[in-house]
Enzyme design. Structure first.
Site, mmCIF file in Angstrom:
data_model
loop_
_atom_site.group_PDB
_atom_site.id
_atom_site.type_symbol
_atom_site.label_atom_id
_atom_site.label_comp_id
_atom_site.label_asym_id
_atom_site.label_seq_id
_atom_site.Cartn_x
_atom_site.Cartn_y
_atom_site.Cartn_z
ATOM 1 N N ARG A 1 0.917 -1.319 -0.014
ATOM 2 C CA ARG A 1 -0.065 0.109 -0.002
ATOM 3 C C ARG A 1 0.955 1.108 -0.065
ATOM 4 O O ARG A 1 1.793 1.330 0.871
ATOM 5 C CB ARG A 1 -0.761 0.028 1.299
ATOM 6 N N THR B 1 -1.775 7.632 -0.674
ATOM 7 C CA THR B 1 -3.003 7.335 -1.172
ATOM 8 C C THR B 1 -3.740 5.869 -0.731
ATOM 9 O O THR B 1 -4.799 5.749 -1.114
ATOM 10 C CB THR B 1 -2.761 6.872 -2.827
ATOM 11 N N ASP C 1 0.245 -3.231 12.240
ATOM 12 C CA ASP C 1 0.821 -3.329 10.743
ATOM 13 C C ASP C 1 1.123 -4.932 10.961
ATOM 14 O O ASP C 1 2.360 -5.286 11.509
ATOM 15 C CB ASP C 1 1.883 -2.607 10.698
ATOM 16 N N ASP D 1 4.914 -5.723 9.498
ATOM 17 C CA ASP D 1 5.826 -5.509 10.577
ATOM 18 C C ASP D 1 5.813 -6.277 11.789
ATOM 19 O O ASP D 1 6.867 -6.714 12.324
ATOM 20 C CB ASP D 1 5.791 -3.832 10.856
#
Ligand code: PRP
Ligand code: URA
Length: 206
Positions: free
Chosen positions: A101, A105, A197, A200
Site C-alpha cells: 500500500r 494514497t 501493521d 511489521d
C-alpha cells in the site's frame, strides 16, 4: 459472500495477537495456528471426486479433492498465513503476489507476480491477514482473474467493514472468510481496534 469463522480457539489466539507486547516469534506462531484452524471452514465446499480405494481387504470407493489447490499469499503479511494452510494442504502449489500500500494514497502498488501457468483448472485460496480498505485483495483478485483464474476464495484474519464492502462491490462472487470483523479504519487506513501493521509485526520490521 462473507463467512465469519467464529471459533473460541481462534478468538483466544487473536486476543493475544492484538497485544502490542506479543513478540514477533510468538506472533508468527499464533497466526500460523489461526490459519490452520481456519482451513476446514475455508475448504469445506471444495468439490470432491470419487476414486477407487484399495484397502488391505477389498476395493471400495474413496474421495479426493477434484481440482488442484493453489495458495496465493499477498506479500508480505500473507506469508504469515501460508504455513498454517500448507500444514493441512501440503500438496498445494504456491503462487506469490507482491502488493504494498502506498502510505499516502492507500492504493496498492504491485511489485511481484509468480504463479503456476495453469490457473483455470485450480481452486485458488488468496491469503492476507488484513482486509482494510480492500484495495489489495480487490487488485490481487483482478490480477489473478486476468491471468486465467476462475475459482478464487479469500481468507483473512481481520476484516474492516470498508474492506468487506469494497470486495462485495468489486468481486461479489468471491467468498471472503475472516476470523473477525473489526469496527472501522482510522485516517491512516489502519483497522480499529486491529492489531497494527501485520507485516511489521510478523517480520519484526517495526
Ligand atoms: C497490508 C496487509 C494487506 C494490506 C491491507 O500490507 O498485509 O496486504 O495492507 O490493506 P488494504 O485492504 O487497505 O489494501 P502492506 O501494504 O502494508 O504491505 P506489507 O504486508 O508488506 O507490510
Ligand atoms: N494493513 C495492516 O497491516 N494493518 C492494518 O490495520 C491495515 C492494513
Amino acid at each position: 459472500m462473507l463467512h465469519h469463522i467464529d471459533h473460541p480457539l481462534i478468538s483466544a489466539e487473536l486476543t493475544c495477537l492484538r497485544d502490542p507486547d506479543c513478540p514477533s516469534h510468538e506472533f508468527r506462531q499464533r497466526v500460523r495456528r489461526i490459519a490452520s484452524l481456519m482451513v476446514p471452514a475455508v475448504t469445506a465446499d471444495l468439490e470432491r471426486t470419487v476414486v477407487p480405494c484399495q484397502t488391505p481387504l477389498e476395493i471400495t470407493s474413496g474421495e479426493s479433492v477434484a481440482r488442484p489447490i493453489i495458495l496465493v499469499p499477498i506479500l508480505r503479511a500473507g506469508l504469515g498465513f501460508l504455513d498454517g494452510f500448507l500444514d493441512l494442504i501440503p500438496h498445494a502449489a504456491v503462487a506469490h503476489i507482491g502488493l504494498a500500500r502506498n502510505e499516502k494514497t492507500l492504493l496498492p502498488e504491485s511489485y511481484y507476480l509468480r504463479h503456476p501457468t495453469e490457473l483455470a483448472e485450480a481452486d485458488l485460496i488468496l491469503l492476507d491477514p488484513m482486509l482494510a480498505t480492500g484495495g489489495s485483495a480487490v487488485q490481487a483478485i483482478t490480477t489473478l482473474m486476468e491471468a486465467g483464474a476462475k475459482r478464487i476464495r479469500f481468507a483473512s484474519l481481520l476484516a474492516a467493514p470498508e474492506g468487506i464492502a469494497a470486495m462485495d462491490a468489486a468481486h461479489p462472487h468471491v467468498p471472503v472468510f475472516t476470523a473477525a470483523i473489526d469496527r472501522c479504519l482510522n485516517d491512516k487506513g489502519y483497522i480499529l481496534p486491529g492489531l497494527g501493521d501485520a507485516g511489521d509485526r510478523l517480520f519484526g520490521t517495526i
